[in-house]
Design a protein around this motif. Structure first.
Motif, mmCIF file in Angstrom:
data_model
loop_
_atom_site.group_PDB
_atom_site.id
_atom_site.type_symbol
_atom_site.label_atom_id
_atom_site.label_comp_id
_atom_site.label_asym_id
_atom_site.label_seq_id
_atom_site.Cartn_x
_atom_site.Cartn_y
_atom_site.Cartn_z
ATOM 1 N N LEU A 1 0.233 -11.683 -7.859
ATOM 2 C CA LEU A 1 -0.331 -12.708 -6.989
ATOM 3 C C LEU A 1 -1.842 -12.551 -6.856
ATOM 4 O O LEU A 1 -2.586 -13.542 -6.874
ATOM 5 C CB LEU A 1 0.332 -12.647 -5.617
ATOM 6 C CG LEU A 1 1.826 -12.995 -5.591
ATOM 7 C CD1 LEU A 1 2.405 -12.740 -4.208
ATOM 8 C CD2 LEU A 1 2.050 -14.433 -6.006
ATOM 9 N N SER A 2 -2.297 -11.316 -6.724
ATOM 10 C CA SER A 2 -3.736 -11.071 -6.592
ATOM 11 C C SER A 2 -4.486 -11.500 -7.850
ATOM 12 O O SER A 2 -5.515 -12.180 -7.775
ATOM 13 C CB SER A 2 -3.974 -9.587 -6.309
ATOM 14 O OG SER A 2 -5.353 -9.285 -6.329
ATOM 15 N N LYS B 1 4.370 -4.934 -10.433
ATOM 16 C CA LYS B 1 3.968 -5.115 -9.044
ATOM 17 C C LYS B 1 3.759 -6.594 -8.721
ATOM 18 O O LYS B 1 2.844 -7.234 -9.247
ATOM 19 C CB LYS B 1 2.684 -4.335 -8.754
ATOM 20 C CG LYS B 1 2.820 -2.817 -8.873
ATOM 21 C CD LYS B 1 1.517 -2.143 -8.522
ATOM 22 C CE LYS B 1 1.679 -0.625 -8.518
ATOM 23 N NZ LYS B 1 1.968 -0.080 -9.851
ATOM 24 N N GLY B 2 4.586 -7.130 -7.842
ATOM 25 C CA GLY B 2 4.438 -8.521 -7.455
ATOM 26 C C GLY B 2 3.128 -8.804 -6.763
ATOM 27 O O GLY B 2 2.517 -9.863 -6.963
ATOM 28 N N SER B 3 2.659 -7.864 -5.949
ATOM 29 C CA SER B 3 1.387 -8.061 -5.249
ATOM 30 C C SER B 3 0.222 -8.155 -6.226
ATOM 31 O O SER B 3 -0.711 -8.935 -6.027
ATOM 32 C CB SER B 3 1.149 -6.912 -4.267
ATOM 33 O OG SER B 3 1.130 -5.665 -4.945
ATOM 34 N N ARG B 4 0.313 -7.375 -7.306
ATOM 35 C CA ARG B 4 -0.748 -7.437 -8.316
ATOM 36 C C ARG B 4 -0.712 -8.771 -9.063
ATOM 37 O O ARG B 4 -1.755 -9.351 -9.370
ATOM 38 C CB ARG B 4 -0.599 -6.275 -9.305
ATOM 39 C CG ARG B 4 -1.637 -6.280 -10.423
ATOM 40 C CD ARG B 4 -1.425 -5.109 -11.355
ATOM 41 N NE ARG B 4 -1.894 -3.863 -10.762
ATOM 42 C CZ ARG B 4 -1.551 -2.655 -11.206
ATOM 43 N NH1 ARG B 4 -0.692 -2.536 -12.215
ATOM 44 N NH2 ARG B 4 -2.028 -1.575 -10.632
ATOM 45 N N THR C 1 3.054 -6.709 -15.411
ATOM 46 C CA THR C 1 3.070 -5.602 -14.461
ATOM 47 C C THR C 1 4.355 -5.681 -13.660
ATOM 48 O O THR C 1 4.961 -6.754 -13.545
ATOM 49 C CB THR C 1 1.859 -5.657 -13.514
ATOM 50 O OG1 THR C 1 1.949 -4.607 -12.549
ATOM 51 C CG2 THR C 1 1.785 -6.980 -12.765
ATOM 52 N N ASN D 1 -4.612 -15.365 -8.435
ATOM 53 C CA ASN D 1 -5.587 -16.054 -7.586
ATOM 54 C C ASN D 1 -7.009 -15.930 -8.109
ATOM 55 O O ASN D 1 -7.865 -16.762 -7.798
ATOM 56 C CB ASN D 1 -5.519 -15.513 -6.155
ATOM 57 C CG ASN D 1 -4.328 -16.031 -5.390
ATOM 58 O OD1 ASN D 1 -3.858 -17.127 -5.663
ATOM 59 N ND2 ASN D 1 -3.833 -15.249 -4.450
#
Length: 499
Positions: A431-432, A426-429, A424, A435
């Protein structure tokens, strides 16, 4: 024309760089010797079924002899200052680099993997692991395992056939750096590179008995694991054998590291760079013929891009070249053994019988040896055996998802937990998702990337403990106030002598 392969002239690596003897013995206490009962077995090249050499088959008496040699060597090796041990590891690393071409050819001959992989991936990583742990040898008190960490003693190590020399490096390098001695049993189908490594040890002047190599079958591995004078057990292989090892050492004070099977999910979102993702998918499942415990054998594609990803993937698979492992143009080599080929074939047939749609590019396979064309299945559900069981071959199961939550649920719906991949922008995706995924290693916009400084290991039925990095030292060390072996007083005496 778009789907046609380029015509490549054969570019074989020369076999002449490897000097194979007709027979090899066990490497015990710095010398090659026959098995106690004189038993031998043959190792064959999976690409041609040619017998490469005859190899001694270790039994219980040989295991006992090797462990005694390792125990004797530990008295001086464990007491040696870390800087001195590091010099031996540096020397081994340099010799591995000098002999890398020879060892790459040998590995391709005995294992079946393409020379491009052994030459450009395996051997550089093997040398890098010895260089890395050589640097740790005199810094153990800074590794985070106590101010005065001690070696455990004798490490019994059992390695698989998919990365024979690399798995050897993963295990032997940290063990020696920490001050332990080693008895290692390579897989019966790929014994040659370990035996050549024994010669590297002699060339490096490693003291007798510090490294011992026992070639043989599962009974030798079981005897090594169960030996009462072994302090540490390290195993990479199948989950079934891992369970047996865990039962064998239960109730003892042996330290254990198990790196077992996997059924990794490679997750592609709709915003992923498709061409880059396709290369990662191909590398994730077809690298080393899929003989990789962390292979991305389950492809989870977001529904909105499923058709685009599959079209691009099929085009890319149509360019893969299957054939002679020693040809530098080869992408996919031979399956390691007839037994493994039979398992792959059986599970692929089960996938068809259960209703999944099978696809493979037009592919002319050699007439001799063990071969399987790169294959993908669509229409796969989580109930299919090919989505649940580790195939350990070039077979990809494709599933779909709509939301990130569904992707996580499907990715974690496995008894394994070794690795995963996320594609992806999206960096936030990233990391999410990382986790939430129950996997020891999570790659983002790449796959199958390894480094000696990074720990590797899994959850659940993928085993426990970590190899690589600073974490890889932990399984070979005991704190000064934490004697975890029945030989603790002996180790303390040996260490004090070194001081």
């Amino acid at each position: 024309m778009a789907n046609e392969k380029f015509a490549y002239a054969p570019a074989p690596e020369s076999r002449a760089v490897v000097d194979l003897a007709p027979s090899y013995g066990l490497f015990i206490d710095g010398e090659f010797a026959e098995a106690a009962d004189g038993t031998v077995f043959k190792t064959v090249s999976p690409s041609s079924e040619e017998v490469l050499a005859e190899v001694a088959r270790a039994g219980e008496a040989d295991v006992d002899r090797a462990v005694k040699a390792a125990r004797k060597a530990f008295q001086s090796w464990g007491a040696l200052p870390g800087a001195e041990r590091g010099k031996y590891l540096f020397r081994i690393a340099r010799i591995l680099q000098e002999r890398s071409r020879e060892l790459a050819v040998l590995e391709s001959l005995d294992n079946g993997k393409p020379i491009r992989e052994t030459r450009d991936v395996d051997l550089p990583l093997v040398a890098a692991h010895f260089f890395y742990y050589a640097g740790w040898a005199d810094k153990l008190s800074y590794a985070g395992y106590g101010p005065d960490p001690r070696p455990l003693g004798v490490a019994g190590q059992v390695i698989p056939w998919n990365f024979p020399l690399l798995m050897l490096a993963w295990k032997i390098a940290p063990a020696l750096a920490a001050g332990n001695t080693v008895v290692l049993k390579p897989a019966e189908t790929t014994p040659l590179s370990a035996l050549f490594f024994a010669d590297v040890c002699r060339q490096a002047g490693l003291p007798r008995g510090v490294v011992n190599i026992l070639t043989g079958y599962g009974d030798a591995g079981a005897a090594l694991v169960a030996h009462p004078d072994v302090d540490k057990v390290a195993f990479t292989g199948s989950t079934g054998v891992g369970r047996a090892i865990a039962r064998s050492v239960a109730g003892t004070r042996k330290k254990v590291t198990l790196e077992l099977g996997g059924k990794a999910a490679n997750i592609v979102f709709d915003d992923a760079p498709i061409d880059q993702a396709v290369e990662g998918i191909v590398n994730g499942i077809f690298f080393n013929q899929g003989h990789v415990c962390c292979a991305g054998s389950r492809l989870l594609v977001q529904e909105s891009v499923q058709e685009e990803v599959l079209d691009a993937l099929k085009r890319r698979m149509s360019t893969l070249r299957v054939g002679d492992p020693l040809d530098k143009n080869t992408d996919i080599g031979a399956i390691n053994s007839a037994e493994q080929l039979a398992r792959i074939t059986s599970l692929a047939e089960a996938g068809e019988a259960e209703g999944a749609e099978r696809w493979a590019p037009a592919c002319e396979l050699p007439s001799s040896g063990y071969w399987f064309a790169p294959t993908l299945f669509t229409g796969v559900t989580q109930a299919h055996r090919i989505a649940r069981e580790e195939i350990f071959g070039p077979v990809l199961s494709v599933l779909t998802f709509r939301t990130p939550a569904e992707a996580v649920e499907k990715a974690n719906n496995t008894p394994y937990g070794l690795s995963a991949g996320i594609w992806t922008e999206k960096g936030s995706r990233i990391l999410s998702m990382a986790n939430k995924l129950r996997a020891g290693v999570v790659w983002a916009n790449t796959f199958n990337k390894f480094d000696p400084t990074s720990p590797f290991g899994g959850y659940k039925e993928s085993g426990y403990g970590r190899e690589g990095g600073r974490h890889g030292l932990e399984g070979y060390l005991a704190g000064a106030a934490d004697p975890t072996s029945e030989h603790a007083s002996e180790k303390e005496s040996a260490t004090n002598e070194g001081v």
